[in-house]
Write an enzyme that holds these catalytic residues in place. Sequence first.
Site, PDB file in Angstrom:
ATOM      1  N   ALA A  35       0.551  -1.203   0.008  1.00 26.09           N
ATOM      2  CA  ALA A  35      -0.422   0.068  -0.011  1.00 26.09           C
ATOM      3  C   ALA A  35       0.722   1.397  -0.282  1.00 26.09           C
ATOM      4  CB  ALA A  35      -0.828   0.085   0.978  1.00 26.09           C
ATOM      5  N   ARG A  61      -3.107   8.341 -10.178  1.00 24.71           N
ATOM      6  CA  ARG A  61      -3.897   8.943 -10.732  1.00 24.71           C
ATOM      7  C   ARG A  61      -5.932   9.092 -10.253  1.00 24.71           C
ATOM      8  NH1 ARG A  61      -2.647   3.606 -13.589  1.00 24.71           N
ATOM      9  NH2 ARG A  61      -1.517   3.749 -11.866  1.00 24.71           N
ATOM     10  N   THR A  73       7.303  -3.573  -7.495  1.00 23.01           N
ATOM     11  CA  THR A  73       6.600  -4.546  -6.379  1.00 23.01           C
ATOM     12  C   THR A  73       7.540  -5.733  -5.582  1.00 23.01           C
ATOM     13  OG1 THR A  73       6.015  -5.440  -8.461  1.00 23.01           O
ATOM     14  CG2 THR A  73       4.589  -4.278  -7.338  1.00 23.01           C
ATOM     15  N   GLY A  90       0.893  -8.282 -16.184  1.00 19.54           N
ATOM     16  CA  GLY A  90       1.549  -9.325 -16.308  1.00 19.54           C
ATOM     17  C   GLY A  90       0.493 -10.464 -17.026  1.00 19.54           C
ATOM     18  N   ASN A 137      -7.281   2.535 -10.042  1.00 21.75           N
ATOM     19  CA  ASN A 137      -6.422   3.556  -9.727  1.00 21.75           C
ATOM     20  C   ASN A 137      -6.993   5.374  -9.734  1.00 21.75           C
ATOM     21  OD1 ASN A 137      -4.186   1.610 -10.365  1.00 21.75           O
ATOM     22  ND2 ASN A 137      -4.980   1.100 -11.924  1.00 21.75           N
ATOM     23  N   LYS A 142     -32.706  12.083  15.535  1.00 20.58           N
ATOM     24  CA  LYS A 142     -31.657  11.822  15.653  1.00 20.58           C
ATOM     25  C   LYS A 142     -31.488  11.594  17.050  1.00 20.58           C
ATOM     26  CE  LYS A 142     -28.845  14.400  17.189  1.00 20.58           C
ATOM     27  NZ  LYS A 142     -28.854  15.823  18.303  1.00 20.58           N
TER      28      LYS A 142
HETATM   29  C1  UD1 Z   1       1.342  -5.282 -11.126  1.00 18.54           C
HETATM   30  C2  UD1 Z   1       1.853  -6.575 -11.331  1.00 18.54           C
HETATM   31  C3  UD1 Z   1       1.373  -7.481 -13.115  1.00 18.54           C
HETATM   32  C4  UD1 Z   1      -0.456  -7.429 -12.739  1.00 18.54           C
HETATM   33  C5  UD1 Z   1      -1.507  -6.225 -11.710  1.00 18.54           C
HETATM   34  C6  UD1 Z   1      -2.025  -6.711 -11.466  1.00 18.54           C
HETATM   35  C7  UD1 Z   1       4.562  -6.127 -11.166  1.00 18.54           C
HETATM   36  C8  UD1 Z   1       5.372  -5.899 -11.511  1.00 18.54           C
HETATM   37  N1  UD1 Z   1       3.326  -6.326 -12.277  1.00 18.54           N
HETATM   38  O1  UD1 Z   1       1.153  -4.345 -11.925  1.00 18.54           O
HETATM   39  O2  UD1 Z   1       1.325  -8.642 -13.248  1.00 18.54           O
HETATM   40  O3  UD1 Z   1      -1.198  -7.727 -13.794  1.00 18.54           O
HETATM   41  O4  UD1 Z   1      -0.261  -5.368 -10.875  1.00 18.54           O
HETATM   42  O5  UD1 Z   1      -2.940  -5.097 -11.077  1.00 18.54           O
HETATM   43  O6  UD1 Z   1       4.141  -6.871  -9.891  1.00 18.54           O
HETATM   44  N2  UD1 Z   1       3.719  -0.925  -5.201  1.00 18.54           N
HETATM   45  C9  UD1 Z   1       4.167  -0.481  -3.702  1.00 18.54           C
HETATM   46  N3  UD1 Z   1       5.734   0.018  -4.376  1.00 18.54           N
HETATM   47  C10 UD1 Z   1       6.186  -0.363  -5.279  1.00 18.54           C
HETATM   48  C11 UD1 Z   1       5.088  -0.695  -6.300  1.00 18.54           C
HETATM   49  C12 UD1 Z   1       4.758  -1.359  -6.092  1.00 18.54           C
HETATM   50  O7  UD1 Z   1       4.099  -0.868  -2.951  1.00 18.54           O
HETATM   51  O8  UD1 Z   1       7.224   0.130  -5.336  1.00 18.54           O
HETATM   52  C13 UD1 Z   1       2.076  -1.462  -4.780  1.00 18.54           C
HETATM   53  C14 UD1 Z   1       1.358  -0.359  -5.546  1.00 18.54           C
HETATM   54  O9  UD1 Z   1       0.838   0.383  -4.663  1.00 18.54           O
HETATM   55  C15 UD1 Z   1       0.495  -1.035  -6.003  1.00 18.54           C
HETATM   56  C16 UD1 Z   1       0.431  -2.716  -6.001  1.00 18.54           C
HETATM   57  O10 UD1 Z   1       2.256  -2.592  -5.242  1.00 18.54           O
HETATM   58  O11 UD1 Z   1      -0.565  -1.723  -4.849  1.00 18.54           O
HETATM   59  C17 UD1 Z   1       0.826  -2.985  -7.436  1.00 18.54           C
HETATM   60  O12 UD1 Z   1       1.912  -1.993  -8.247  1.00 18.54           O
HETATM   61  P1  UD1 Z   1       1.469  -1.376  -9.688  1.00 18.54           P
HETATM   62  O13 UD1 Z   1       1.445  -0.398  -9.390  1.00 18.54           O
HETATM   63  O14 UD1 Z   1      -0.360  -0.589  -9.982  1.00 18.54           O
HETATM   64  O15 UD1 Z   1       1.702  -2.726 -10.556  1.00 18.54           O
HETATM   65  P2  UD1 Z   1       1.370  -3.044 -11.960  1.00 18.54           P
HETATM   66  O16 UD1 Z   1       1.716  -1.759 -13.283  1.00 18.54           O
HETATM   67  O17 UD1 Z   1      -0.748  -2.679 -11.807  1.00 18.54           O
HETATM   68 MG    MG Z   2      -2.157  -1.471 -10.967  1.00 20.05          MG
END
Ligand code: UD1
Ligand code: MG
Length: 454
Positions: A11, A17, A83, A143, A229, A336
Amino acid sequence: MERSCLAIVLAAGESTRMKSSMSKVLHPVGGRPMIAHVMEALSQADIASAALVLGRDAEAVEKAARRGDMTVSSYLQTERLGTAHAVLAARQAIAEGFDDILVVFGDTPLITADPLKAARKGLAAGNDIVVIGFETQAPFGYGRLVIRDGALVAIREEKDASDEEKNITYCNGGLMAINGRKALSLLEQIGNSNAKGEYYLTDIVEVANAQGGQAIAVAAPEAELMGCNNRAELAIIEAVWQRRRRNEMMLAGVSMIAPETVFLAFDTVIAQDVLIEPNVVFGPGVTIESGAVIHAFSHLEGAVVGREAAVGPYARLRPGANLGAEAKVGNFCEVKKAEIGAGAKVNHLSYIGDAFVGEKTNIGAGTITCNYDGVNKHVTTIGANAFIGSNSALVAPVTVGDGALVASGSVITQDVPADAVAFGRAHQTIKPGRAKLLREKYLAEKAAKKQAGK
Ligand code: UD1
Ligand code: MG
């Protein structure tokens, strides 16, 4: 023996966005923060430990995520490097040694316990990685799950996928279970040489496979994996959540004439044989007991509606409204912080606030409890079987006894004893023939004016 499990909730996102002054995981779905829904699903899946990976609004997010039945620890990810990097922010928690590690996202509030349990089952069956996937008509941005002979070979991110891989419609939902004994070493081997220069959690699949490990995907419904998002997606998620909750309620014995116009909160409790008419909104904290009817266009929040009671149409119950069995609160009434006794009636155009209304008492149309003096709130107490005439103002603090009668149009500023009648209005006087005299006078004046005009 039962397997131990740590859920890591990502999180740390910037929520760019959402164009919001707060983290997206704090935005409500069904009246509570998104992240609280994710935590609820974890709890439903019997997971007792969670590690939050936080960035923006860390304190508020932690507060929203905390719950009594789970040990929750927090970790800050100060730089957003992907991630896998995010998961490793919780390194200390992983190192405590769990059988299962479950990675979930804070922005997928529609997830339920079932896929989480299925993923853990996959670990128990001997797999090292179990990814929760979904089939979709719109795979762009996700992905892709590369499956060969039933095994998960790799997850390819949109930006790194070949044209052939882009045709794959089986996608990564973003949630995965990892063998807890191997998790740290697998995660530490993930690099960042890819299109985004990020540490992708998804690369863990290839890392595990390269070491002779086993990875699989288990499918879940697309709707459960919907991520949020922006606010347009938030509205879609809300709609899916509402539909799901209404269905659960109807299957549990609640009637809804036009379910798509009824809005529920996460904690709305509605008993069997309750009828909800169209266009009713439930804010948090509402309980409706069996046989009650909520008529159209009513708004309820923090209220209890007793057995066989009736509310609305066009009623507003605010926090602390507590209606006894068979009580009635009718059109254009606001209640109320007030007890409305069993069988009591507040049928038309009234405001009852900071009050007690006894059993079977009738509150006439337009009655107002004047509970506020501009500084403090005061209580109005009305006994049982009393009768408050229409258009009365009860200036609190004031008490009206059992069986008392307040004449309509009264302004009541002093207590009324039981069984007494209170008149709090000017006495009526009659002037015989006076209306006729006045009418003749006015007509004569009008005629004179007309003549002068000519
Ligand atoms: C990710 C997956 C993708 C999947 C998709 C589903 C990866 C590399 N890709 O992509 O395969 O289909 O989710 O929705 O995992 N976050 C952090 N710190 C970071 C990066 C991300 O806390 O450094 C959190 C974001 O807040 C979010 C989640 O991890 O809750 C996913 O990150 P996001 O950037 O949305 O990944 P996607 O590109 O959507
Ligand atoms: Mg995402």
